[in-house]
Design a protein around this motif. Structure first.
Motif, PDB file in Angstrom:
ATOM      1  N   VAL A  50      28.941  50.115  42.902  1.00  0.00           N
ATOM      2  CA  VAL A  50      28.576  49.328  41.726  1.00  0.00           C
ATOM      3  C   VAL A  50      29.478  48.095  41.633  1.00  0.00           C
ATOM      4  N   ALA A  51      30.739  48.221  42.018  1.00  0.00           N
ATOM      5  CA  ALA A  51      31.634  47.065  42.063  1.00  0.00           C
ATOM      6  C   ALA A  51      31.151  46.061  43.107  1.00  0.00           C
ATOM      7  N   VAL A  52      30.670  46.559  44.233  1.00  0.00           N
ATOM      8  CA  VAL A  52      30.128  45.684  45.283  1.00  0.00           C
ATOM      9  C   VAL A  52      28.947  44.877  44.739  1.00  0.00           C
ATOM     10  N   VAL A  53      28.030  45.553  44.031  1.00  0.00           N
ATOM     11  CA  VAL A  53      26.863  44.881  43.455  1.00  0.00           C
ATOM     12  C   VAL A  53      27.296  43.855  42.405  1.00  0.00           C
ATOM     13  N   ALA A  54      28.213  44.237  41.534  1.00  0.00           N
ATOM     14  CA  ALA A  54      28.671  43.329  40.473  1.00  0.00           C
ATOM     15  C   ALA A  54      29.299  42.068  41.060  1.00  0.00           C
ATOM     16  N   MET A  55      30.076  42.213  42.110  1.00  0.00           N
ATOM     17  CA  MET A  55      30.697  41.045  42.732  1.00  0.00           C
ATOM     18  C   MET A  55      29.673  40.211  43.497  1.00  0.00           C
ATOM     19  N   ALA A  56      28.716  40.870  44.130  1.00  0.00           N
ATOM     20  CA  ALA A  56      27.658  40.141  44.847  1.00  0.00           C
ATOM     21  C   ALA A  56      26.867  39.265  43.878  1.00  0.00           C
ATOM     22  N   GLU A  57      26.718  39.721  42.633  1.00  0.00           N
ATOM     23  CA  GLU A  57      26.005  38.934  41.621  1.00  0.00           C
ATOM     24  C   GLU A  57      26.671  37.587  41.363  1.00  0.00           C
ATOM     25  N   GLY A 108      32.219  55.678  38.164  1.00  0.00           N
ATOM     26  CA  GLY A 108      31.234  56.414  37.385  1.00  0.00           C
ATOM     27  C   GLY A 108      30.538  55.598  36.310  1.00  0.00           C
ATOM     28  N   GLN A 109      30.818  54.308  36.218  1.00  0.00           N
ATOM     29  CA  GLN A 109      30.227  53.448  35.206  1.00  0.00           C
ATOM     30  C   GLN A 109      28.957  52.786  35.745  1.00  0.00           C
ATOM     31  N   GLY A 110      28.084  52.406  34.844  1.00  0.00           N
ATOM     32  CA  GLY A 110      26.877  51.676  35.211  1.00  0.00           C
ATOM     33  C   GLY A 110      27.174  50.194  35.400  1.00  0.00           C
ATOM     34  N   ILE A 111      26.199  49.465  35.871  1.00  0.00           N
ATOM     35  CA  ILE A 111      26.377  48.054  36.191  1.00  0.00           C
ATOM     36  C   ILE A 111      26.781  47.218  34.981  1.00  0.00           C
ATOM     37  N   GLU A 112      26.250  47.510  33.792  1.00  0.00           N
ATOM     38  CA  GLU A 112      26.613  46.722  32.600  1.00  0.00           C
ATOM     39  C   GLU A 112      28.112  46.824  32.312  1.00  0.00           C
ATOM     40  N   ALA A 113      28.659  48.038  32.358  1.00  0.00           N
ATOM     41  CA  ALA A 113      30.094  48.244  32.103  1.00  0.00           C
ATOM     42  C   ALA A 113      30.925  47.576  33.189  1.00  0.00           C
ATOM     43  N   VAL A 114      30.481  47.680  34.438  1.00  0.00           N
ATOM     44  CA  VAL A 114      31.232  47.094  35.549  1.00  0.00           C
ATOM     45  C   VAL A 114      31.200  45.569  35.475  1.00  0.00           C
ATOM     46  N   ARG A 115      30.094  44.996  35.020  1.00  0.00           N
ATOM     47  CA  ARG A 115      30.039  43.540  34.833  1.00  0.00           C
ATOM     48  C   ARG A 115      31.098  43.081  33.830  1.00  0.00           C
ATOM     49  N   ALA A 116      31.263  43.819  32.745  1.00  0.00           N
ATOM     50  CA  ALA A 116      32.260  43.459  31.728  1.00  0.00           C
ATOM     51  C   ALA A 116      33.673  43.542  32.318  1.00  0.00           C
ATOM     52  N   ILE A 117      33.943  44.582  33.107  1.00  0.00           N
ATOM     53  CA  ILE A 117      35.244  44.723  33.765  1.00  0.00           C
ATOM     54  C   ILE A 117      35.446  43.571  34.744  1.00  0.00           C
ATOM     55  N   ARG A 118      34.412  43.266  35.523  1.00  0.00           N
ATOM     56  CA  ARG A 118      34.462  42.159  36.493  1.00  0.00           C
ATOM     57  C   ARG A 118      34.815  40.845  35.799  1.00  0.00           C
ATOM     58  N   ASP A 119      34.160  40.563  34.683  1.00  0.00           N
ATOM     59  CA  ASP A 119      34.380  39.305  33.980  1.00  0.00           C
ATOM     60  C   ASP A 119      35.790  39.235  33.383  1.00  0.00           C
ATOM     61  N   ASP A 120      36.300  40.377  32.904  1.00  0.00           N
ATOM     62  CA  ASP A 120      37.668  40.450  32.393  1.00  0.00           C
ATOM     63  C   ASP A 120      38.646  40.162  33.534  1.00  0.00           C
ATOM     64  N   ILE A 121      38.408  40.762  34.690  1.00  0.00           N
ATOM     65  CA  ILE A 121      39.271  40.540  35.854  1.00  0.00           C
ATOM     66  C   ILE A 121      39.250  39.069  36.245  1.00  0.00           C
ATOM     67  N   ARG A 122      38.071  38.454  36.260  1.00  0.00           N
ATOM     68  CA  ARG A 122      37.979  37.038  36.641  1.00  0.00           C
ATOM     69  C   ARG A 122      38.843  36.170  35.734  1.00  0.00           C
ATOM     70  N   ALA A 123      38.767  36.390  34.429  1.00  0.00           N
ATOM     71  CA  ALA A 123      39.554  35.594  33.485  1.00  0.00           C
ATOM     72  C   ALA A 123      41.050  35.768  33.751  1.00  0.00           C
ATOM     73  N   ARG A 124      41.471  36.987  34.032  1.00  0.00           N
ATOM     74  CA  ARG A 124      42.889  37.244  34.303  1.00  0.00           C
ATOM     75  C   ARG A 124      43.324  36.596  35.622  1.00  0.00           C
ATOM     76  N   VAL A 125      42.458  36.673  36.641  1.00  0.00           N
ATOM     77  CA  VAL A 125      42.771  36.072  37.939  1.00  0.00           C
ATOM     78  C   VAL A 125      42.879  34.553  37.815  1.00  0.00           C
ATOM     79  N   VAL A 126      41.959  33.936  37.075  1.00  0.00           N
ATOM     80  CA  VAL A 126      42.009  32.484  36.879  1.00  0.00           C
ATOM     81  C   VAL A 126      43.339  32.092  36.225  1.00  0.00           C
ATOM     82  N   ALA A 127      43.757  32.824  35.204  1.00  0.00           N
ATOM     83  CA  ALA A 127      45.030  32.526  34.535  1.00  0.00           C
ATOM     84  C   ALA A 127      46.216  32.722  35.489  1.00  0.00           C
ATOM     85  N   LEU A 128      46.185  33.783  36.265  1.00  0.00           N
ATOM     86  CA  LEU A 128      47.254  34.055  37.234  1.00  0.00           C
ATOM     87  C   LEU A 128      47.325  32.941  38.277  1.00  0.00           C
TER      88      LEU A 128
END
Length: 135
Positions: A50-57, A108-128
């Protein structure tokens, strides 16, 4: 004289979701200005699909990575160590910069939850990255 390239190590328990997504973002956004690694205290056999799919998006392929066991050497070689829920499993060395990012585990999370985690990670990575590459 050019400054050395900083090394960032992302650590989570399974090295299958959060840390892989964060490493994927750094590779994609830093364009070689930051060296990135990831590892886990109890790595899984494969990256969370699911992380692979979320990042591919968002146009990032993390299928070339593989979960790796966290080693003392990996921590010693890093300038910045970002932990994501690995607790006390990550060794602490003086002179290193440590951050603990509180993020939900995508396991164990669905794509919607993983998208939210992905977007949170992106914001943190951009700041870092803005901190690490502004010098």
């Amino acid at each position: 004289m050019t400054a050395p390239i900083p090394t960032v190590l992302f650590v989570c328990v399974h090295n299958a979701g959060r840390s892989q997504m964060a490493a994927g973002y750094v590779q994609h956004l830093a364009a070689g200005r930051v060296d990135v690694r990831s590892a886990g205290s109890e790595p899984k056999d494969s990256i969370n699909p699911v992380a692979v799919v979320a990042m591919a998006e968002v146009g990032i392929d993390i299928t070339t990575g593989a979960p790796k066991l966290l080693t003392v050497d990996a921590v010693q070689q890093a300038d910045v160590v970002i932990t994501m829920g690995c607790g006390d499993a990550c060794p602490i060395f003086p002179g290193k910069r440590y951050e603990d990012w509180e993020l939900d585990d995508p396991a164990g999370q669905g794509i919607e939850a993983v998208r939210a985690i992905r977007d949170d990670i992106r914001a943190r990575v951009v700041a870092l990255l803005s901190e690490l590459t502004s010098a």
